[in-house]
Design an enzyme around this catalytic site. Sequence first.
Site, PDB file in Angstrom:
ATOM      1  CG  HIS A  20      -1.972   1.068   1.246  1.00  0.00           C
ATOM      2  ND1 HIS A  20      -2.088   1.731   2.557  1.00  0.00           N
ATOM      3  CD2 HIS A  20      -2.850   1.398   0.685  1.00  0.00           C
ATOM      4  CE1 HIS A  20      -3.138   2.593   2.150  1.00  0.00           C
ATOM      5  NE2 HIS A  20      -3.394   2.538   1.109  1.00  0.00           N
ATOM      6  CD  GLU A  44      -2.874   2.487  -3.322  1.00  0.00           C
ATOM      7  OE1 GLU A  44      -3.932   3.179  -3.328  1.00  0.00           O
ATOM      8  OE2 GLU A  44      -1.923   2.583  -2.332  1.00  0.00           O
ATOM      9  CG  ASP A  67      -2.817   7.176  -2.976  1.00  0.00           C
ATOM     10  OD1 ASP A  67      -3.815   6.599  -3.160  1.00  0.00           O
ATOM     11  OD2 ASP A  67      -2.048   6.986  -2.059  1.00  0.00           O
ATOM     12  CG  HIS A  91      -2.988   9.613   0.801  1.00  0.00           C
ATOM     13  ND1 HIS A  91      -3.841  10.302   1.597  1.00  0.00           N
ATOM     14  CD2 HIS A  91      -3.905   8.273   0.468  1.00  0.00           C
ATOM     15  CE1 HIS A  91      -4.968   9.496   1.827  1.00  0.00           C
ATOM     16  NE2 HIS A  91      -4.913   8.501   1.022  1.00  0.00           N
ATOM     17  CD  GLU A 140      -6.969   5.653  -4.134  1.00  0.00           C
ATOM     18  OE1 GLU A 140      -6.274   4.987  -3.576  1.00  0.00           O
ATOM     19  OE2 GLU A 140      -7.777   6.502  -4.098  1.00  0.00           O
TER      20      GLU A 140
HETATM   21  O1  G3P Z   1      -6.544   1.917  -3.325  1.00  0.00           O
HETATM   22  C1  G3P Z   1      -6.752   1.431  -2.004  1.00  0.00           C
HETATM   23  C2  G3P Z   1      -6.605   2.607  -0.800  1.00  0.00           C
HETATM   24  O2  G3P Z   1      -5.310   3.147  -1.113  1.00  0.00           O
HETATM   25  C3  G3P Z   1      -7.454   3.617  -0.753  1.00  0.00           C
HETATM   26  O3  G3P Z   1      -7.257   4.289   0.267  1.00  0.00           O
HETATM   27  O4  G3P Z   1      -6.719   6.572   1.284  1.00  0.00           O
HETATM   28  O5  G3P Z   1      -5.078   4.661   1.194  1.00  0.00           O
HETATM   29  O6  G3P Z   1      -5.680   5.777  -0.634  1.00  0.00           O
HETATM   30  P1  G3P Z   1      -6.398   5.492   0.489  1.00  0.00           P
HETATM   31 MG    MG Z   2      -4.383   4.757  -2.031  1.00  0.00          MG
END
Ligand code: G3P
Ligand code: MG
Length: 253
Positions: A16, A43, A45, A58, A118
Amino acid sequence: MSSKHGTWPYPRVLAHRGGGTLAPENTLAGVNEGMQRGFRAIEFDVMLARDGVAVVMHDPYLGRTVAGSGNVPDYDSVELSGMDAGSWFGPAYAGEPVPNFVEFAQYCKANGIWMNIEIKPVPGHEAATGATVARIAAALFADEIGTPAAPLLSSFSMAALAAAQDAAPQLARACLFDTLPPDWQAQARALGAVAIHTNHRHLTASTTQAIQSAGLGLLCYTVNTPTRARTLQSWGVDCLCTDRLDLIGPDFT
Ligand code: G3P
Ligand code: MG
């Protein structure tokens, strides 16, 4: 992939935000931390800076992970690249920059790291962010489109996903929901999505079954204990996104 995961051709465990919570989030240092632990799937952002350039971040504001004040769209991407996205995590990471998305994705591709990108638009910039990210990813993976090596785009913003679909329909998309709305299947179908990504806290075994019966893949975030990870896997969840690379490794079962 085993037949149990017939709709999920991608890796089963993702780091993550690049490197989970073992390194500053959404940085190359995080990716490197994951690589050292055997991860080859992440993953992260992406949003747009003031000049329309995509950056890996993020929060739509500075202050938590990036030293400074104001919002991301107050700055051009080169200004963000010069900011410190590492010191908040620890002095060893001082000066770690906010990554430019193109460079970050090129680095991942060069190192064989699969990407769930993302799309995280700053409010009001949904369509532009979705289209920009999709165009860049499609160009970078032009030769891999339709294979499991190509990235999977996801977003909480259905407007961003719709713009991504318009810009690069050939890229796979996933609808991201915290809590599943009653019309999750209709939304996924409207966007041509191949998967649902959702918060594991609100998921049940029967919802898992419903999603997979609809022919969709299922990713859960953010799964940070082996016990919960095993439960989700026993339900048939296709992919886990974790902060705890030290507890839930890339081949976790
Ligand atoms: O993509 C899954 C997760 O990353 C979504 O929440 O806030 O960590 O971007 P966040
Ligand atoms: Mg995310």
